[in-house]
Design a protein around this motif. Structure first.
Motif, PDB file in Angstrom:
ATOM      1  N   ASP A 142      65.017  83.082  42.550  1.00  0.00           N
ATOM      2  CA  ASP A 142      65.814  83.585  43.654  1.00  0.00           C
ATOM      3  C   ASP A 142      64.923  84.338  44.632  1.00  0.00           C
ATOM      4  OD1 ASP A 142      68.068  83.870  45.053  1.00  0.00           O
ATOM      5  OD2 ASP A 142      68.846  85.555  43.906  1.00  0.00           O
ATOM      6  N   LYS A 143      64.938  83.880  45.859  1.00  0.00           N
ATOM      7  CA  LYS A 143      64.150  84.542  46.888  1.00  0.00           C
ATOM      8  C   LYS A 143      65.054  84.922  48.044  1.00  0.00           C
ATOM      9  CE  LYS A 143      59.671  82.393  46.271  1.00  0.00           C
ATOM     10  NZ  LYS A 143      58.756  81.418  46.856  1.00  0.00           N
ATOM     11  N   GLY A 144      64.601  85.871  48.819  1.00  0.00           N
ATOM     12  CA  GLY A 144      65.402  86.243  49.970  1.00  0.00           C
ATOM     13  C   GLY A 144      64.766  87.369  50.747  1.00  0.00           C
ATOM     14  N   ILE A 145      65.476  87.789  51.769  1.00  0.00           N
ATOM     15  CA  ILE A 145      64.990  88.876  52.605  1.00  0.00           C
ATOM     16  C   ILE A 145      65.535  90.180  52.059  1.00  0.00           C
ATOM     17  CG2 ILE A 145      65.043  89.854  54.920  1.00  0.00           C
ATOM     18  CD1 ILE A 145      65.200  87.060  56.006  1.00  0.00           C
ATOM     19  N   LEU A 146      64.620  91.038  51.621  1.00  0.00           N
ATOM     20  CA  LEU A 146      65.034  92.302  51.019  1.00  0.00           C
ATOM     21  C   LEU A 146      65.312  93.324  52.115  1.00  0.00           C
ATOM     22  CD1 LEU A 146      65.368  93.131  48.066  1.00  0.00           C
ATOM     23  CD2 LEU A 146      63.178  94.277  48.246  1.00  0.00           C
TER      24      LEU A 146
END
Lengths: 184, 155
Positions: free
Chosen positions: A39-43
């Motif tokens: 899971d990747k994303g903009i923190l």
């Protein structure tokens, strides 16, 4: 006496031949259910909730970079329409202000980005804008990091060095309460 | 010469399979460790948008997932086509978020609670209205670490 004779004949070992089959069954079960999707994303760190509206009128207008996104997914940056492809470059110029212009930020640590969207803005556009703003900061951090430490900025570098960089160019985004013109 | 002949005669041709289970178990444990069981069936359609500045979520046990998107076709007669929020296994409203967060929190050891991240898996076509409501609720609940789930932009 017959009993003892059967016991003698029995071997003391348990047949482990089926062990492999049982293990195989379990193995296949886990093989099937495994998802190695990461899971990747903009923190993002949201500001804590307060009932009062933050007051940005005290800030000097030259330090505020206002980005508005309307329900048609169009961008209005500091009162002018802008294409999203230019946003990163213009943001970098605003923050670093290499020519010491009067209308851009006084210093990188005084720059504030004010982001405002409509309830009808599409999420993809919102995220793209956010991504561009973050990318602008990453590029600036990268430059500073190369100057100071001779390495590219990354999240893996020592925390102390990250702190120095983020102290000089803090990432400040203020998100205003969205307008409501275009919600479906 | 007779020495060699004797040995040959005694040797059994079968290969021992006793260590086979051990090998299989090793594989099994590997997969058990890397496996993440899919805990929720998706009831809303979520296609996350693309982005470039991505951060990887580290510990899965510290992440709770909030899905926002339009209901799948089979749920549309009941739930309509407007974007909905899904928490865990079921459709939910924004007001269910605090309880959902609390339920996740009690499962996490106390010293790690500050690192809990909410992963917002939002469909790209959804409008910001519902996302905004969720964000406000998260802020009111004190859950400030948020990760907007996105895919790496293909070059």
């Amino acid at each position: 006496m017959a009993k003892t004779s059967t016991r003698d004949r029995m071997s003391n070992e348990i047949n482990a031949g089926s062990m492999a089959d049982i293990a195989f069954l379990l193995l296949i079960f886990f093989l099937v259910t495994t998802t190695i999707a990461e899971d990747k994303g903009i923190l993002v760190k949201l500001p804590p909730w307060s009932d009062e509206e933050p007051d940005i009128t005290q800030l000097k207008t030259r330090n505020v970079y206002s980005v508005l996104v309307n329900a048609q997914n169009m961008l209005l940056v500091r009162g002018e329409e802008m294409d999203i492809d230019d946003l990163r470059e213009k943001t970098i110029e605003f923050i670093s202000n290499p020519q010491r212009r009067e209308d851009l930020a006084e210093a990188p640590n005084k720059a504030i980005i004010s982001l405002k969207n409509d309830r009808g803005t599409s999420y993809a556009t919102y995220l793209e804008v956010y991504n561009e703003l973050k990318a602008a900061y990453y590029e600036l951090w990268d430059d500073l990091s190369r100057q100071k430490f001779g390495v590219a900025y990354s999240d893996d570098m020592p925390v102390a060095q990250q702190k120095v960089i983020k102290g000089e160019i803090p990432f400040v985004i203020s998100e205003a309460e969205p307008t409501n013109f275009g919600e479906e | 010469m007779s020495k060699f002949q004797k040995k040959r005669g005694k040797a059994k041709p079968a290969i021992s399979t006793a260590s086979l289970p051990d090998i299989i178990f090793m594989l099994l444990f590997f997969f058990m460790v890397v496996t993440v069981l899919r805990d929720a069936e998706l009831k809303v359609k979520v296609t996350t948008p693309y982005a470039t500045e991505l951060t990887k979520l580290e510990e899965k046990s510290l992440v709770n997932y909030l899905y926002i998107g339009r209901p799948e076709k089979k749920y549309q007669p009941i739930y309509g086509t407007r974007p909905r929020l899904q928490l865990g296994d079921a459709f939910a409203t924004v007001d269910d978020i605090p309880l959902f967060l609390e339920k996740h929190k009690v499962k996490v050891p106390e010293n790690k609670r500050a690192r809990i991240t909410s992963s917002l898996r939002v469909d790209g076509e959804v409008t910001m209205g519902i996302v905004q409501d969720v964000k406000i609720k998260l802020r009111k609940s004190g859950q400030l670490k948020v990760n907007y789930s996105a895919k790496k932009k293909p070059q």
